[in-house]
Design a protein around this motif. Structure first.
Motif, PDB file in Angstrom:
ATOM      1  N   VAL A 142       0.838  -1.198   0.000  1.00 58.61           N
ATOM      2  CA  VAL A 142       0.000   0.000   0.000  1.00 58.61           C
ATOM      3  C   VAL A 142       0.875   1.251   0.000  1.00 58.61           C
ATOM      4  N   HIS A 143       1.917   1.250   0.814  1.00 59.77           N
ATOM      5  CA  HIS A 143       2.835   2.393   0.843  1.00 59.77           C
ATOM      6  C   HIS A 143       3.467   2.613  -0.529  1.00 59.77           C
ATOM      7  N   GLU A 144       3.872   1.516  -1.161  1.00 57.82           N
ATOM      8  CA  GLU A 144       4.495   1.609  -2.481  1.00 57.82           C
ATOM      9  C   GLU A 144       3.505   2.119  -3.531  1.00 57.82           C
ATOM     10  N   LEU A 145       2.259   1.668  -3.446  1.00 56.83           N
ATOM     11  CA  LEU A 145       1.233   2.108  -4.396  1.00 56.83           C
ATOM     12  C   LEU A 145       0.930   3.602  -4.235  1.00 56.83           C
ATOM     13  N   SER A 178      -5.895   3.206   5.014  1.00 60.53           N
ATOM     14  CA  SER A 178      -6.610   4.442   4.718  1.00 60.53           C
ATOM     15  C   SER A 178      -7.551   4.179   3.550  1.00 60.53           C
ATOM     16  N   PRO A 179      -8.574   5.024   3.361  1.00 54.75           N
ATOM     17  CA  PRO A 179      -9.470   4.825   2.212  1.00 54.75           C
ATOM     18  C   PRO A 179      -8.720   4.770   0.888  1.00 54.75           C
ATOM     19  N   THR A 180      -7.724   5.624   0.718  1.00 60.17           N
ATOM     20  CA  THR A 180      -6.931   5.613  -0.520  1.00 60.17           C
ATOM     21  C   THR A 180      -6.149   4.315  -0.644  1.00 60.17           C
ATOM     22  N   GLY A 181      -5.498   3.901   0.451  1.00 60.18           N
ATOM     23  CA  GLY A 181      -4.725   2.660   0.433  1.00 60.18           C
ATOM     24  C   GLY A 181      -5.588   1.451   0.158  1.00 60.18           C
ATOM     25  N   ALA A 182      -6.793   1.421   0.754  1.00 62.16           N
ATOM     26  CA  ALA A 182      -7.711   0.303   0.541  1.00 62.16           C
ATOM     27  C   ALA A 182      -8.128   0.217  -0.919  1.00 62.16           C
ATOM     28  N   GLU A 183      -8.423   1.355  -1.528  1.00 61.82           N
ATOM     29  CA  GLU A 183      -8.847   1.371  -2.931  1.00 61.82           C
ATOM     30  C   GLU A 183      -7.713   0.946  -3.857  1.00 61.82           C
ATOM     31  N   LEU A 184      -6.486   1.392  -3.585  1.00 65.65           N
ATOM     32  CA  LEU A 184      -5.343   1.018  -4.421  1.00 65.65           C
ATOM     33  C   LEU A 184      -5.031  -0.476  -4.294  1.00 65.65           C
TER      34      LEU A 184
END
Length: 258
Positions: A142-145, A178-184
């Motif tokens: 997720v961090h990388e994305l 996070s919402p962004t991390g979950a979506e990615l």
């Protein structure tokens, strides 16, 4: 002048990228001569040595490219310590036919029960079968994305993730997203759906995954894709790591008096 053929042979073998030929041809020639082996069988032995060594180097490159935190094998897993784990299923998965069918594996269980070990062992088996493998943790991915999105290289990373025949995502559920991390992360899973195999390890049962992704809709859609073609490994029981640590830490009991 007598050294010229050897020098030329050495040059040609390097140019042809036959390092095992170069290393072994002279020693093997003397051995075959002493055994009365003809030239055809001598060349056959050389070819076999080169092929074996080449396959070993290719496996090593695939293991390095996978970025495993450690190299683990199925032989080194203590199945007796985790009786809930279906050993026959793990051995079947090690044949890697599920990868050819683009099926997934989900390993669920308490912390310390060997989920990562099993995932790494299946990854090693895939490398040995000539398959491209990638390993990461859910939080690292997720961090990388997110970083790739911010640097306008998300599409390149997504293509790279999609190319792996087997992608291992470890420790899903340890850190809420996070919402962004979950979506990615959802998008990364979706792009592999029926195109590649994914192994996921998690300390949470499926009905608690919403706490990680923060959305019932997103969690439901993810599970729908992940579990469409899936093999589930259950590893329940006492932490294997804590049990091993206890064995090391506990001093031997004093001998009983006569």
């Amino acid at each position: 002048m007598s050294d010229t053929p050897q020098l030329l042979l050495s040059h040609h073998l390097k140019a042809l990228k036959l390092p095992t030929f170069l290393r072994e041809y002279d020693k093997l020639a003397r051995q075959c001569a002493s055994e009365g082996v003809d030239h055809s069988r001598y060349l056959l032995r050389l070819c076999e040595l080169e092929l074996i060594d080449r396959e070993r180097r290719m496996v090593e490159r695939r293991i390095k490219a996978a970025r495993f935190p450690a190299v683990k094998s199925i032989d080194s897993f203590d199945f007796k310590a985790i009786p809930s784990l279906n050993k026959m299923l793990v051995l079947e998965l090690a044949r890697c036919e599920y990868v050819n069918r683009n099926e997934n594996v989900i390993a669920v269980g308490n912390s310390g029960t060997g989920k990562t070990h099993v995932a790494l062992a299946l990854g090693l088996a895939a490398c040995q079968k000539g398959l491209s493998v990638g390993f990461t943790t859910a939080s690292a991915l997720v961090h990388e994305l997110i970083e790739a999105r911010d640097e306008k290289r998300l599409l390149r990373l997504q293509k790279q993730l999609a190319k792996y025949r087997l992608l291992i995502i470890d420790e899903l559920g340890y850190v809420p997203l996070s919402p962004t991390g979950a979506e990615l992360l959802f998008e990364a899973f979706s792009q592999r759906y029926e195109r590649g195999s994914t192994i996921v390890t998690s300390n949470l049962p499926f009905d608690e995954w919403t706490s990680v992704f923060g959305s019932e809709r997103l969690t439901g859609a993810l599970l729908d894709r992940l579990t469409h073609h899936v093999h589930i490994l259950e590893l329940n029981g006492e932490s294997y790591r804590l049990r091993q640590a206890g064995k090391v830490a506990s001093p031997p009991k004093d001998a009983e008096p006569d």
